[in-house]
Design a protein around this motif. Sequence first.
Motif, short mmCIF file in Angstrom:
data_model
loop_
_atom_site.label_atom_id
_atom_site.label_comp_id
_atom_site.label_asym_id
_atom_site.label_seq_id
_atom_site.Cartn_x
_atom_site.Cartn_y
_atom_site.Cartn_z
N LEU A 122 51.32 -91.89 32.48
CA LEU A 122 50.27 -90.94 32.61
C LEU A 122 49.41 -91.09 31.41
CD1 LEU A 122 48.77 -88.45 33.83
CD2 LEU A 122 50.21 -87.04 32.31
N PHE A 123 49.72 -91.33 30.11
CA PHE A 123 49.12 -91.58 29.06
C PHE A 123 48.35 -92.89 29.07
CE2 PHE A 123 48.71 -93.60 24.76
CZ PHE A 123 48.06 -92.51 24.16
N LEU A 124 49.05 -93.91 29.68
CA LEU A 124 48.17 -94.91 29.82
C LEU A 124 47.14 -95.11 30.94
CD1 LEU A 124 51.17 -97.74 29.50
CD2 LEU A 124 49.37 -97.27 27.95
N ALA A 178 67.32 -88.68 34.46
CA ALA A 178 66.35 -87.72 34.67
C ALA A 178 65.26 -87.56 33.60
CB ALA A 178 66.86 -86.18 34.81
N LEU A 179 65.87 -87.89 32.07
CA LEU A 179 64.94 -87.98 31.16
C LEU A 179 64.36 -89.08 30.92
CD1 LEU A 179 67.43 -85.75 28.53
CD2 LEU A 179 65.26 -84.84 29.87
N THR A 180 64.95 -90.19 31.36
CA THR A 180 64.29 -91.48 31.28
C THR A 180 63.14 -91.47 32.26
OG1 THR A 180 66.43 -92.48 30.71
CG2 THR A 180 64.73 -94.15 31.77
N TRP A 181 63.34 -90.84 33.33
CA TRP A 181 62.13 -90.94 34.38
C TRP A 181 60.92 -90.03 33.72
CZ3 TRP A 181 60.23 -92.98 38.76
CH2 TRP A 181 61.13 -93.55 39.50
N MET A 221 37.07 -84.68 40.91
CA MET A 221 38.21 -83.54 41.25
C MET A 221 39.31 -84.18 41.41
SD MET A 221 38.38 -80.31 41.57
CE MET A 221 39.60 -79.33 42.18
N LEU A 222 39.23 -85.41 42.12
CA LEU A 222 40.62 -86.06 42.60
C LEU A 222 41.67 -86.62 41.32
CD1 LEU A 222 42.35 -86.91 44.96
CD2 LEU A 222 41.01 -89.17 44.76
N PRO A 223 40.82 -87.11 40.05
CA PRO A 223 41.73 -87.55 39.16
C PRO A 223 42.39 -86.40 38.44
CG PRO A 223 39.53 -88.59 38.92
CD PRO A 223 39.35 -87.57 40.01
N LYS A 224 41.75 -85.16 38.22
CA LYS A 224 42.17 -83.73 37.81
C LYS A 224 43.46 -83.40 38.75
CE LYS A 224 37.87 -82.22 35.73
NZ LYS A 224 36.85 -81.26 35.61
N LEU A 225 43.21 -83.38 39.89
CA LEU A 225 44.35 -83.12 40.82
C LEU A 225 45.55 -84.20 40.39
CD1 LEU A 225 45.43 -81.07 43.08
CD2 LEU A 225 44.28 -82.91 44.39
N PHE A 226 45.35 -85.31 40.50
CA PHE A 226 46.30 -86.44 40.17
C PHE A 226 47.09 -85.94 38.91
CE2 PHE A 226 47.78 -90.33 38.34
CZ PHE A 226 48.87 -90.63 39.22
N ILE A 227 46.28 -85.66 37.66
CA ILE A 227 47.04 -85.41 36.53
C ILE A 227 47.78 -84.34 36.57
CG2 ILE A 227 46.38 -84.89 34.24
CD1 ILE A 227 43.78 -86.36 34.32
N VAL A 228 47.30 -83.14 37.31
CA VAL A 228 48.14 -82.14 37.28
C VAL A 228 49.43 -82.19 38.24
CG1 VAL A 228 48.22 -79.51 38.31
CG2 VAL A 228 46.22 -80.52 36.91
N LEU A 229 49.17 -83.03 39.00
CA LEU A 229 50.62 -83.21 40.05
C LEU A 229 51.53 -84.02 39.14
CD1 LEU A 229 49.00 -84.18 43.58
CD2 LEU A 229 50.45 -82.16 42.68
N LEU A 253 51.91 -84.19 35.87
CA LEU A 253 52.51 -83.07 34.85
C LEU A 253 53.69 -82.24 35.78
CD1 LEU A 253 49.34 -82.27 32.89
CD2 LEU A 253 51.17 -83.53 32.12
N LEU A 254 53.25 -81.84 36.89
CA LEU A 254 54.23 -80.88 37.51
C LEU A 254 55.49 -81.94 37.79
CD1 LEU A 254 51.92 -78.75 40.05
CD2 LEU A 254 53.32 -78.02 37.78
N VAL A 255 55.33 -83.15 38.02
CA VAL A 255 56.52 -84.03 38.23
C VAL A 255 57.21 -84.25 36.96
CG1 VAL A 255 57.27 -86.25 38.93
CG2 VAL A 255 55.69 -85.03 40.45
N ILE A 256 56.48 -84.56 36.10
CA ILE A 256 57.23 -84.37 34.60
C ILE A 256 58.06 -83.38 34.27
CG2 ILE A 256 56.96 -84.86 32.18
CD1 ILE A 256 54.29 -86.43 32.91
N LEU A 257 57.45 -81.96 34.71
CA LEU A 257 58.20 -80.85 34.36
C LEU A 257 59.40 -80.62 35.17
CD1 LEU A 257 55.42 -78.32 33.76
CD2 LEU A 257 56.82 -79.35 32.00
N GLY A 258 59.36 -81.05 36.47
CA GLY A 258 60.42 -80.98 37.34
C GLY A 258 61.40 -82.09 37.10
#
Length: 87
Positions: free
Chosen positions: A49-51, A38-41, A1-9, A11-16
């Motif tokens: 995340l992919f790695l 911002a786009l470099t981040w 459950m923890l890895p899934k939560l990390f992935i979602v977080l 992804l939210l930071v990427i969208l932000g």
Amino acid sequence: MLPKLFIVLVLLVILGSLASGLVFLIRDRGGSDRTVKALTWRIGLSITLFLLLMLGYATGVLQPHGVYPQPPAEAVQDHAPGPGERP
């Protein structure tokens, strides 16, 4: 459950980061380099995340599953081959 939560977080930071890049693009009108930062981040976070996903799969922390999971082993053994299948 923890890895899934990390992935979602992440992804939210990427969208932000993507949203902040859009806001900086509209507000600054090319007057500063905040959009590029911002786009470099966003790109850096996406690659990281992919790695991490590949590392999680390689170490067994993340288990892939399909949309159509394989049937249980008993069902496969009881299956009679169809006309176009090999026995």
